[in-house]
Design a protein around this motif. Structure first.
Motif, PDB file in Angstrom:
ATOM      1  N   PHE A 165      75.902  21.658  73.472  1.00 24.20           N
ATOM      2  CA  PHE A 165      75.776  21.994  72.055  1.00 24.20           C
ATOM      3  C   PHE A 165      74.846  20.995  71.378  1.00 24.20           C
ATOM      4  N   GLU A 166      73.703  21.480  70.972  1.00 25.25           N
ATOM      5  CA  GLU A 166      72.645  20.736  70.276  1.00 25.25           C
ATOM      6  C   GLU A 166      72.011  19.656  71.142  1.00 25.25           C
ATOM      7  N   ASP A 167      72.783  18.785  71.722  1.00 25.88           N
ATOM      8  CA  ASP A 167      72.277  17.649  72.490  1.00 25.88           C
ATOM      9  C   ASP A 167      72.095  18.060  73.952  1.00 25.88           C
ATOM     10  N   ARG A 168      70.827  18.155  74.395  1.00 22.21           N
ATOM     11  CA  ARG A 168      70.568  18.582  75.770  1.00 22.21           C
ATOM     12  C   ARG A 168      71.060  17.557  76.788  1.00 22.21           C
ATOM     13  N   GLY A 169      71.251  16.330  76.354  1.00 18.67           N
ATOM     14  CA  GLY A 169      71.684  15.302  77.289  1.00 18.67           C
ATOM     15  C   GLY A 169      73.134  15.423  77.699  1.00 18.67           C
ATOM     16  N   LYS A 170      74.002  15.823  76.785  1.00 14.95           N
ATOM     17  CA  LYS A 170      75.425  15.895  77.087  1.00 14.95           C
ATOM     18  C   LYS A 170      75.793  17.206  77.782  1.00 14.95           C
ATOM     19  N   VAL A 171      76.740  17.109  78.692  1.00 20.67           N
ATOM     20  CA  VAL A 171      77.316  18.296  79.331  1.00 20.67           C
ATOM     21  C   VAL A 171      78.786  18.334  78.934  1.00 20.67           C
ATOM     22  N   LEU A 172      79.163  19.327  78.149  1.00 15.79           N
ATOM     23  CA  LEU A 172      80.525  19.409  77.615  1.00 15.79           C
ATOM     24  C   LEU A 172      81.415  20.384  78.381  1.00 15.79           C
ATOM     25  N   ALA A 173      80.821  21.251  79.184  1.00 14.86           N
ATOM     26  CA  ALA A 173      81.612  22.226  79.948  1.00 14.86           C
ATOM     27  C   ALA A 173      80.824  22.649  81.173  1.00 14.86           C
ATOM     28  N   LEU A 174      81.525  23.094  82.204  1.00 17.75           N
ATOM     29  CA  LEU A 174      80.892  23.627  83.412  1.00 17.75           C
ATOM     30  C   LEU A 174      80.960  25.146  83.387  1.00 17.75           C
ATOM     31  N   PRO A 175      79.822  25.833  83.644  1.00 21.34           N
ATOM     32  CA  PRO A 175      79.823  27.299  83.653  1.00 21.34           C
ATOM     33  C   PRO A 175      80.896  27.853  84.579  1.00 21.34           C
TER      34      PRO A 175
END
Length: 491
Positions: A165-175
């Protein structure tokens, strides 16, 4: 819907207290796969154990929408428990009830749920600061790393749309799942009547990448008048419900319209500031006009159906074709074995577009660090290639892989043709075409999308009922959305 991931922006406002309480009451009546435990003590930790066994004895709570991959995982949790010694309680709810339960959990700070089905629009975007950045677990040498290429093995659009979400650097969930709308049709009837339709219509009716929405309309009309096997040529999920927004969006994008400027970015990475709504544009109105015209020749039951109702009508032999989520392939094959075909949705004046509805699974940042580490083991296992292949073959109709490497396995490639032990793979060619950057349909990933969605399907429903013209419905929806996003523009 897919799962994607500086300083954190301020948390957007959550639902009103009344909405949360109403959702909690509704959730109380929802079915549970396993009763959720009360608040637990911190995770068990055995620092001397192997990484997968370090949290043996822990119990995790996973809250999910009632989706195909969760059904498959719930039916066979034994491999995870044997691998880790961790038990998982799974709670399944309708999506809006899930979103309200999660909002209440975050607001209270209780940390009731360790693993969360983070719908990008109703959960991830509104509550992004409350989710753990998964990079820290992947980079922790004491924890098992993702297999098969790490984050890079997930389909890139899925990782962005469902995990960031917004920040391409962070990964908040796995598909985790990836339902996508494709053209589902009675291949047996197209084979039977194809030559006659071609003579009458003046074009090859066989669904292909060259098929247009105008041709789809003509084919539907032809079936209405000439085929006894079905009552109507087409059906739609046009109930006054989220499904109506999904169904219409395919036409909106096909005609060159969008909800906001820079739609691909707003849909893929998300934003808290989408700008002015574009539904009043000429392209959006043209898409609405065609959708209105198409629904006038569709099965009248369409206005009472969501995606499940539409899927049931198709399987019952009531309609010859429809746009619907590709994961109905498994149930289609059970009801109409060998009789259903799949194609990318037709193209309009601008492009072909198929709504993507994927979601990721995430870890609550409200829970203690040890619980987060135990939850990482579950995320790692639940999205691993081996688990995704197992889900594909599940007798309860598991989901579709979100990892590139799974689609390259010989057994999975072979399953794209009948006879198939992984029936969802029969739609794979249509789905992978729909996932191309030029074709994927991504609704806006904004914190206030739930209310915008309601404004859209409410106006569309009025249009289909004859209460407003397509132009009036689009302009009314745009005005309402601008007020929701607090931009203050006037038409």
């Amino acid at each position: 819907m897919p799962f994607l991931l500086s300083a954190r922006p301020p948390a957007p406002p959550g639902p009103s207290r009344r909405a949360v309480l109403r959702g909690a009451a509704a959730a109380g009546t929802a079915g549970l796969l396993t009763a959720c435990a009360g608040r637990r003590p911190d995770a068990v930790l055995d620092a001397d154990a192997t990484p997968w066994k370090r949290y043996a004895g822990t119990t995790l709570n996973f809250i999910s929408e009632n989706t195909a991959p969760t059904a498959a995982i719930a039916a066979d949790l034994k491999p995870f428990t044997e691998l880790t010694g961790i038990r998982v309680n799974i709670v399944t709810l309708e999506l809006s009830a899930l979103a309200q339960k999660v909002a209440l959990d975050f607001a209270s700070g209780n940390g009731e749920y360790d693993v969360i089905y983070a719908d990008p629009y109703l959960v991830l975007a509104p509550y992004a600061p409350a989710f753990a950045d998964l990079r820290r677990f992947q980079e922790d040498s004491s924890l098992p790393r993702l297999s098969g290429g790490g984050f890079g093995d997930f389909i890139s659009t899925h990782l962005d749309a469902a995990g960031r979400f917004e920040d391409r650097g962070k990964v908040l969930a796995l598909p985790y799942d990836c339902p996508t709308m494709v053209w589902q049709y009675r291949a047996d009837l197209f084979a039977k009547y194809g030559a006659r339709m071609a003579d009458d219509l003046g074009f090859d009716p066989t669904p292909s990448d060259n098929s247009t929405w105008e041709q789809y309309y003509a084919i539907a009309e032809w079936f209405n008048s000439h085929a006894r096997e079905v009552r109507y040529g087409t059906g739609h999920q046009a109930k006054q419900h989220d499904s109506l927004m999904c169904d219409f969006s395919n036409l909106l994008w096909a005609y060159g319209g969008d909800y906001f400027a820079d739609g691909p970015r707003v849909g893929r990475l998300g934003t808290t500031d989408p700008g002015r709504c574009l539904l009043g544009s000429e392209e959006a109105i043209a898409g609405a006009e065609f959708y209105h015209r198409l629904l006038r020749i569709a099965d009248p039951g369409s206005r009472t159906w969501d995606w499940d109702g539409l899927g049931a009508a198709f399987r019952a032999g009531r309609i010859a074709m429809c746009p619907n989520w590709h994961e109905y392939a498994a149930s289609n094959e059970a009801a109409l074995p060998g009789k259903v075909g799949y194609a990318r949705l037709p193209k309009g004046p601008a492009r072909s577009a198929g709504m993507y509805g994927g979601t990721g699974i995430a870890i609550s940042d409200v829970i203690p660090a040890r619980r987060q580490q135990a939850a990482w083991l579950f995320l790692n296992w639940a999205t691993a290639p081996k688990t995704q292949v197992s889900n594909l073959a599940s007798k309860v109709g598991g989901g579709t892989p979100t990892r590139t490497s799974v689609y390259e396995l010989p057994s999975v490639v072979a399953a794209e043709r009948r006879p198939s032990k992984m029936p969802n793979m029969l739609s794979a060619q249509a789905v992978t075409a729909a996932w191309k950057t030029a074709n994927i349909g991504l609704r806006p990933k904004i914190p206030m999308w739930g209310e915008c969605d309601t404004a859209i399907y409410t106006q569309l429903s009025g249009m289909l009922a004859g209460d407003a013209s397509p132009a009036a419905a689009m302009k009314a929806a745009a005005g309402r959305i601008d007020r929701i996003t607090a931009r203050g523009w006037v038409n």
